[in-house]
Enzyme design. Structure first.
Site, PDB file in Angstrom:
ATOM      1  N   HIS A   1       0.343  -0.515   8.026  1.00 30.42           N
ATOM      2  CA  HIS A   1       0.634  -1.346   6.853  1.00 30.42           C
ATOM      3  C   HIS A   1      -0.214  -2.618   6.945  1.00 30.42           C
ATOM      4  O   HIS A   1      -0.540  -3.060   8.053  1.00 30.42           O
ATOM      5  CB  HIS A   1       2.130  -1.695   6.918  1.00 30.42           C
ATOM      6  CG  HIS A   1       2.661  -2.442   5.737  1.00 30.42           C
ATOM      7  ND1 HIS A   1       2.512  -3.797   5.588  1.00 30.42           N
ATOM      8  CD2 HIS A   1       3.356  -2.027   4.655  1.00 30.42           C
ATOM      9  CE1 HIS A   1       3.105  -4.186   4.472  1.00 30.42           C
ATOM     10  NE2 HIS A   1       3.621  -3.127   3.877  1.00 30.42           N
TER      11      HIS A   1
ATOM     12  N   ASP B   1       5.507  -1.924  15.102  1.00 35.51           N
ATOM     13  CA  ASP B   1       5.985  -2.275  13.765  1.00 35.51           C
ATOM     14  C   ASP B   1       7.104  -1.286  13.438  1.00 35.51           C
ATOM     15  O   ASP B   1       6.841  -0.127  13.105  1.00 35.51           O
ATOM     16  CB  ASP B   1       4.811  -2.169  12.792  1.00 35.51           C
ATOM     17  CG  ASP B   1       5.243  -2.269  11.335  1.00 35.51           C
ATOM     18  OD1 ASP B   1       6.463  -2.318  11.071  1.00 35.51           O
ATOM     19  OD2 ASP B   1       4.362  -2.289  10.458  1.00 35.51           O
TER      20      ASP B   1
ATOM     21  N   GLN C   1       9.940   0.822   9.382  1.00 34.22           N
ATOM     22  CA  GLN C   1      10.436   2.090   8.813  1.00 34.22           C
ATOM     23  C   GLN C   1      11.192   2.923   9.846  1.00 34.22           C
ATOM     24  O   GLN C   1      11.530   4.076   9.573  1.00 34.22           O
ATOM     25  CB  GLN C   1       9.261   2.915   8.255  1.00 34.22           C
ATOM     26  CG  GLN C   1       8.449   2.215   7.188  1.00 34.22           C
ATOM     27  CD  GLN C   1       9.207   2.014   5.871  1.00 34.22           C
ATOM     28  OE1 GLN C   1      10.297   2.567   5.670  1.00 34.22           O
ATOM     29  NE2 GLN C   1       8.647   1.228   4.980  1.00 34.22           N
TER      30      GLN C   1
ATOM     31  N   LYS D   1      15.313  -3.525   4.636  1.00 33.69           N
ATOM     32  CA  LYS D   1      15.090  -2.079   4.617  1.00 33.69           C
ATOM     33  C   LYS D   1      16.223  -1.329   5.322  1.00 33.69           C
ATOM     34  O   LYS D   1      16.151  -0.131   5.548  1.00 33.69           O
ATOM     35  CB  LYS D   1      13.759  -1.742   5.295  1.00 33.69           C
ATOM     36  CG  LYS D   1      12.534  -2.245   4.518  1.00 33.69           C
ATOM     37  CD  LYS D   1      11.264  -1.759   5.159  1.00 33.69           C
ATOM     38  CE  LYS D   1      10.043  -2.524   4.748  1.00 33.69           C
ATOM     39  NZ  LYS D   1       9.604  -2.299   3.382  1.00 33.69           N
TER      40      LYS D   1
ATOM     41  N   CYS E   1       0.512  -0.778   0.360  1.00 32.20           N
ATOM     42  CA  CYS E   1       0.048  -1.789   1.331  1.00 32.20           C
ATOM     43  C   CYS E   1      -0.594  -1.118   2.543  1.00 32.20           C
ATOM     44  O   CYS E   1      -0.384  -1.549   3.690  1.00 32.20           O
ATOM     45  CB  CYS E   1       1.181  -2.701   1.779  1.00 32.20           C
ATOM     46  SG  CYS E   1       1.944  -3.598   0.448  1.00 32.20           S
TER      47      CYS E   1
END
Ligand code: C6P
Length: 411
Positions: A122, A199, A202, A225, A365
Site C-alpha cells: 500500500h 503492515d 488487513q 478496519k 492506493c
C-alpha cells in the site's frame, strides 16, 4: 461457530436501502462498520467521563485515564505484545509506518543502506520509505510477486543483503488478498541484521496475530478496519528499539522535565504520544477488541474462509471476469479484486451500487502493484464478519446484471 446473521443485528448501518435496494456492504478493506457496543462506548465516554488523560486528579480525569490505559492493555493482549510499553497509540497504520520511518530511520539508517519492501505494498508502506531513502542516500528495493499471486520468497532472499537495514511487508495484501509469511521474512531479515516491519492493516481485524511468535520488530494497524472508530491506530515496537528511538512529535503529555534549552521525555509508551491523544477513539478501540475477541479471531477467519470458498468459484466461473491474486480458495482472504472484460471498474462499481452492493474501484492506493500487474484499476469486494452467503449471492447476481446491462461494453 459464529453466526453472522445474528451479529449483523449489532450493526445498525447495515439495515438501510441504497438506491431502493437493501445495502450489501462489501467495502470492508477500506473501512468496517461499527457495532452498537462500540457506538455505546463512544457515547458513554462523552456523556459521562470526558476529561483529559494523565493530567487531572479529579474523578473524570482518573476515569478517562484508567479507560485509556485499559484500552492499551486490551491491544497488548490482542497482539500478544510483551508489555503495554510496546503499544503506542497513533492515528492509524499510515501514521504508525511514518513514525517508524522517521524515528527508527533517523537513528539507524545510513547512506548506502537498503530498505526492502514488495510490489504489493500500500502507498502508506512505500512513500515513508521513499522519503527516508532520499533523505539518507539509501536504496529502496522491491520483492517480486509470483505469477500465481504470492510474494516471491526466492526473490525475497535475493533482495535482502547484509546492507539491508529494514524489511517492511504487508501481512495481508489489500488487493491480492494473500497472507504473507511474516515469520519466515523476519527470520531472513534478522539473519542480515535488519529489522522486520509489518503492515498489519488487513490482518489484525481478520485473524489472530501474535507479534512475539512472528518475531517482528514493528507492527502497524488501524482501528477503523476492525470495528473501531477512525483516527485511532497502533504502532507496536519491541522495547529494545523504542527505547533507543526519539519521539517524532514534541510538546505536551510526552515530557518529563522542561528546562529553558533542554527537555527530557517520559517513559515508554508516553514519550511518543505528544499532545492530547484520541482518548475516545482509544477507548472505543478497546471496546471493538472486546467485541472481536468475544466472537473469536479464529472464528472470524474461519467464517471469511467459508465465504471465500463459497463465492470465489462462483466469481471465477463468470465469463470475462478476472480475479487477481491466488486462485486457490484456501490461499485467498476475503479481499477479492476483480475486473470484467471490456468494462471500466468504476462503471462496474457504479452499476453494483445501483443494486445496493458497495464495492471499491480504483488503484486501492497500490499503484506500483497495479503497474506490475499491468492493469490500470480493479473493482474489489471485501468481506467481514457480518457478511453472509446471501451477500455473496447478491454480489454475483449484481455482477451478472452489470454484464448484461453493458453487453456491448463501455470501453
Ligand atoms: N487501505 C483500502 O481501501 P490507514 O488509512 O492509515 O488506516 O491505512 C492505510 C493502509 C495501510 N496498509 C494497508 C495494507 C491498507 O490496506 C491500508 C488502507 C484502504 O485498501 C484504504 S486506501
Amino acid at each position: 461457530m459464529m453466526n453472522a446473521e445474528k451479529l449483523r443485528q449489532d450493526f445498525p448501518i447495515l439495515f438501510q436501502e441504497v438506491n431502493d435496494e437493501p445495502l450489501i456492504y462489501l467495502d470492508n478493506a477500506a473501512t468496517t462498520q461499527k457495532p452498537k457496543q462500540v457506538l455505546k462506548t463512544l457515547n458513554h465516554y462523552y456523556e459521562m467521563n470526558n476529561a483529559n488523560v494523565h493530567r487531572g486528579v479529579h474523578t473524570l480525569a482518573e476515569r478517562a485515564t484508567k479507560d485509556y490505559e485499559e484500552a492499551r492493555e486490551k491491544v497488548r493482549q490482542l497482539i500478544h505484545a510483551k508489555e503495554t510499553a510496546e503499544v503506542l497509540f497513533t492515528r492509524g497504520t499510515t501514521t504508525s509506518l511514518n513514525w517508524i520511518a522517521k524515528s527508527f530511520g533517523d537513528a539507524f539508517v545510513k547512506k548506502g543502506d537498503e530498505i526492502v519492501i514488495s510490489y504489493m505494498e500500500h502507498h502508506s508502506n512505500i512513500i515513508p520509505w521513499q522519503q527516508l531513502a532520499k533523505a539518507k542516500g539509501a536504496t529502496l528495493k522491491y520483492i517480486r510477486i509470483t505469477d500465481d499471486g504470492f510474494l516471491d520468497m526466492a526473490d525475497a532472499k535475493k533482495q535482502m543483503t547484509d546492507k539491508t537495514a529494514i524489511v517492511s511487508i504487508a501481512h495481508v495484501s489489500n488487493v491480492l488478498g494473500v497472507i504473507n509469511p511474516l515469520k519466515e521474512l523476519a527470520e531472513l531479515a534478522h539473519a542480515h541484521g535488519a529489522v522486520m516491519v509489518a503492515d498489519g492493516a488487513q490482518a489484525v481485524p481478520h485473524m489472530p496475530v501474535d507479534v512475539q511468535a512472528l518475531n517482528v520488530d514493528f507492527y502497524a494497524f488501524s482501528g477503523h478496519k476492525m470495528c473501531g472508530p477512525t483516527g485511532i491506530g497502533v504502532l507496536y515496537g519491541k522495547r529494545e528499539w523504542l527505547d533507543q528511538m526519539e519521539p517524532v512529535e514534541f510538546g505536551g503529555e510526552m515530557i518529563d522535565f522542561v528546562h529553558l534549552q533542554e527537555s527530557t521525555w517520559k517513559e515508554l509508551p508516553w514519550k511518543f504520544e505528544a499532545g492530547t491523544p484520541n482518548i475516545a477513539g482509544a477507548i472505543a478501540l478497546g471496546s471493538a477488541i472486546d467485541y472481536l475477541t468475544e466472537i473469536g479471531l479464529t472464528e472470524i477467519h474461519q467464517h471469511e474462509a467459508e465465504l471465500v470458498a463459497y463465492v470465489l468459484p462462483k466469481l471465477q466461473a463468470i465469463e470475462g471476469l478476472t480475479v487477481y491474486g491466488p486462485q486457490a480458495v484456501e490461499a485467498h482472504t476475503g479481499v477479492i479484486a476483480f475486473n470484467l472484460e471490456g468494462l471500466h471498474p468504476h462503471d462496474v462499481a457504479t452499476a453494483l451500487d445501483m443494486e445496493g452492493v458497495a464495492v471499491r474501484a480504483g488503484h486501492h492506493c497500490a499503484q506500483p502493484l497495479l503497474n506490475y500487474l499491468n492493469v490500470p484499476a480493479t473493482a474489489r469486494a471485501s468481506f467481514y464478519l457480518y457478511n453472509t452467503k446471501e451477500d455473496a449471492d447478491r454480489l454475483v447476481e449484481a455482477i451478472l446484471a452489470t454484464k448484461e446491462f453493458f453487453k456491448h461494453g463501455t470501453i
